[in-house]
Design an enzyme around this catalytic site. Structure first.
Site, PDB file in Angstrom:
ATOM      1  N   ARG A  54       0.825  -1.209   0.000  1.00 20.27           N
ATOM      2  CA  ARG A  54       0.000   0.000   0.000  1.00 20.27           C
ATOM      3  C   ARG A  54       0.860   1.261   0.000  1.00 20.27           C
ATOM      4  NH1 ARG A  54      -2.011  -3.821   2.109  1.00 20.27           N
ATOM      5  NH2 ARG A  54      -4.062  -4.599   1.548  1.00 20.27           N
ATOM      6  N   THR A  55       1.785   1.335   0.945  1.00 18.18           N
ATOM      7  CA  THR A  55       2.623   2.530   1.040  1.00 18.18           C
ATOM      8  C   THR A  55       3.427   2.721  -0.252  1.00 18.18           C
ATOM      9  OG1 THR A  55       2.776   2.178   3.425  1.00 18.18           O
ATOM     10  CG2 THR A  55       4.349   3.698   2.452  1.00 18.18           C
ATOM     11  N   LYS A  84      27.555  -8.493   1.323  1.00 20.48           N
ATOM     12  CA  LYS A  84      28.006  -7.510   0.349  1.00 20.48           C
ATOM     13  C   LYS A  84      28.564  -6.276   1.037  1.00 20.48           C
ATOM     14  CE  LYS A  84      26.663  -8.011  -4.161  1.00 20.48           C
ATOM     15  NZ  LYS A  84      27.399  -7.446  -5.302  1.00 20.48           N
ATOM     16  N   ARG A 105      11.256   2.677   3.595  1.00 21.99           N
ATOM     17  CA  ARG A 105      10.632   1.802   4.602  1.00 21.99           C
ATOM     18  C   ARG A 105      11.738   0.892   5.124  1.00 21.99           C
ATOM     19  NH1 ARG A 105       5.673  -1.111   6.232  1.00 21.99           N
ATOM     20  NH2 ARG A 105       4.799   0.865   5.540  1.00 21.99           N
ATOM     21  N   HIS A 133       5.169   6.172  11.338  1.00 21.72           N
ATOM     22  CA  HIS A 133       4.712   6.038   9.964  1.00 21.72           C
ATOM     23  C   HIS A 133       3.962   7.338   9.668  1.00 21.72           C
ATOM     24  CE1 HIS A 133       3.563   4.485   6.226  1.00 21.72           C
ATOM     25  NE2 HIS A 133       2.989   3.355   6.563  1.00 21.72           N
TER      26      HIS A 133
END
Lengths: 313, 313, 313
Positions: A54-55, A84, A105, A133
């Site tokens: 959704r975000t 890495k 995020r 958020h």
């Protein structure tokens, strides 16, 4: 309106919120006309260390509706793998050459702030750990404002897993700016709102009531609230005590019976996805505004993108 | 031409097919000119619960060639995970706010129809379970029509795993609309065409021949057919009887010998990817049209996108 | 300037390199103005069989800055899985219908050449196995040229895992074209540069010195070099002998002490990501140009995209 980064709810004052909502109203009109080329030649980097469709899609759609481009990954985690090497800071500095704004995020609280410290382009916090958020909370606040005509004096019940909902955490920081707010906390004891937020709300003179969601209470509560803000109660949070979960879950369901007790001018919100905390029979009621939240979310995110890129219409 | 959704082959009648193919011819010309801006400001959501790079990239390329934007995921499955909750219906309703049209690939038969029921934007079925794959079948039909000059009276051999090929299922629904069609079914017994399609074809007076692909038969068959439609015979479908698989596989290979027996004006089709059901030596023969199918596929999908978005040139 | 494919360093002569760098300078100016529409209607397919976020996003950003579109996957591997069949060749031929240019990252040496053989569109080698990474080497060479004012006579130390660095392999092919080059190889014995490259450099009269990076030597070396090109020494490459790794790692760190010995007009390069082969205290020194390399990389890749698509400004 110009913003440098969007990191946490606390950075906004009421004047800024008003400006942002006015800008969002404008975005709503742009959407109705089919879009704009305001952000032509701009690139949004969608940097998701944890997937959140959704975000991610909300921001990406917002960017596209404004004529911008999108670089996207929901596997940012693998960039910074221990194998890495490559720290969050290095990734952010690198992405700053590829893009004009980054929505991040991340699974760690505080990561958005860490990113902002080294970034050459605006950082938008798309959710960091259990911390905040802010853009979800902004769209929630915008929904309340536009659906109820204002935020002052609103009576709101938060229901579900209040311990782990960063959306609700962020929204509380916003609500603390308004006057006459009453909040009901309806959660199983193990999932109650964390103490730091409770203290914060009390310091800002928000009236708080705690309840454990026994069914008769829920119908009583329904008569008092302007907003039912429902969130998931994930099975996982109960560990082995799945029985407790099953028992308590039944007490946290918004169904037709609860709907009957609710005021006419009240709303039911949910950040989605949902399981069965809201019965499907509720969906068609006009007070169920969770899909409207999706729409408001695009408007808010379009406004935020414009504000951080310094390109308001 | 305007379509609401594209869900299954049965929704098209011959008049619609003709219109769609004319529109696809137009798209071919647009491609040759380098593209168009017909779908400017439109967003396609590519929602793949099961990855399928040909179908996904074909649609995405088609959208881009028409000036549109693409929101894309091949991990839609994780959105609706049991952990997170969130049904297909919820995902579709949400995506309707982010996009103007959705192409859906899903592992469950009937999912495209379920999606269409709640969607505020057009749904294009990009393959649902073993049920249907209408846009693949449309491009197959378009290939036959344009390469052979028409579909009526065509003699076609389906070869390979006919039990699990949704492309062939969908194509059969289309062929049933035409007259004088003869179909040869060439499959190992365990992978034969399912009874519902066989009955459907018989009801529509299609002449059916069944065969088990013993090699001499394949060369005889080659003399009769206008179309060899070959598909994969996956190892997995034989369970423990891998020997059976190895033995039967040899009888289902189109090679130079088979090519020699084929009519001059006939074609070999394959939805790709292929293993070794068609020898590489066949690739350079003009009758091998599997890469042409890719090209026709983009034209058809451009036409479909225009038709569901109500934007025909 | 027009290129057919970009497959390996050897395909470039000094005249082409000069042209490409002039074109890259032009791209730098286009970037400063915010972009261009030079590649409007063109589609880049980003086909990554192995994820590599820098190379992928660098190309995708470059394409977007020039007004083009991007089809992107970092899971190309799954397209050609044994289960599904479908060879690299088939995938490349198919992608040629969906896009106008393909950047390919693959785990197998020689895959870019295999792809070019069957492709109908230009192939850009984005790294194939341990063989080559020509666009990384081009940006490295461009960095040296622009930061030091020229390549002839440059003294360069390669440090780290020289055995597995395809970037350094490719860069050596370029350096062999220039005169008066001196190269120091600083690597643990097990990770030294492969014999084929050493022979190639000797044939082209490059002066080579080998060293094993004992700390005092590093500070001495610092006085002599114009370029420190540092790369990772991955833990994995030492197998069980992790102690060896820990011991040797300490001898391969660029820190303030080394910095002090370095010439004023020298540079430190790194393809990123890094672990701790360069101390963070070095980042603020003007001679640390690893983030500048990122910027040069976009310019080079914009130039390459223009050159293979035959659209130079």
């Amino acid at each position: 309106m110009q913003l440098k980064h969007v990191l946490e709810a606390q950075q906004f004052d009421k004047k800024m919120l008003k400006e942002l909502f006015t800008l969002s109203d404008l975005m709503k009109k742009i959407l109705e006309k089919g879009g704009s080329t305001l952000l032509k030649e701009k690139i949004l980097a969608s940097l998701f260390y944890v997937p959140s469709f959704r975000t991610q899609f909300s921001f990406e759609s917002a960017m596209m509706r404004l004529g911008g481009e999108v670089l996207s990954t929901d596997k940012a985690e693998s960039f910074s793998s221990e194998l890495k090497g490559g720290s969050l800071e290095e990734t952010i500095r690198t992405m700053g050459y590829y893009s004009d704004v980054i929505v991040l995020r991340h699974y760690e609280s505080g990561s958005a702030k860490r990113a902002a410290k080294v970034s050459s382009v605006p950082i938008i916090n798309g959710g960091d750990g259990a911390a905040q958020h802010p853009t979800q909370a902004l769209l929630d606040l915008y929904t309340i404002e536009r659906e109820l005509g204002g935020v002052d004096g609103v009576v709101i019940a938060f229901m579900g897993d209040l311990s782990n909902s960063r959306s609700i955490r962020s929204l509380c920081y916003f609500l603390a700016k308004y006057s006459g707010i009453k909040i009901y906390l309806v959660a199983p004891p193990t999932l109650n709102m964390r103490e730091d937020i409770i203290q914060y709300l009390k310091r800002h003179r928000i009236t708080l009531y705690e309840s454990y969601g026994l069914e008769p209470a829920l119908e009583d509560l329904a008569k008092k609230v302007d907003v039912f803000y429902v969130t998931q109660t994930p099975v996982g949070s109960f560990g082995d005590r799945v029985d407790d979960y099953e028992r308590s879950k039944k007490n946290f369901i918004i169904d037709k019976k609860v709907l009957k007790s609710m005021k006419r001018n009240s709303i039911i919100m949910h950040p989605l996805p949902r399981q069965d905390e809201i019965s499907q029979e509720v969906d068609r009621d006009l007070r169920a505004v969770y899909y409207k939240q999706i729409h408001y979310g695009i408007c808010i995110r379009m406004a935020i993108l414009c504000a951080v890129l310094g390109k308001t219409p």
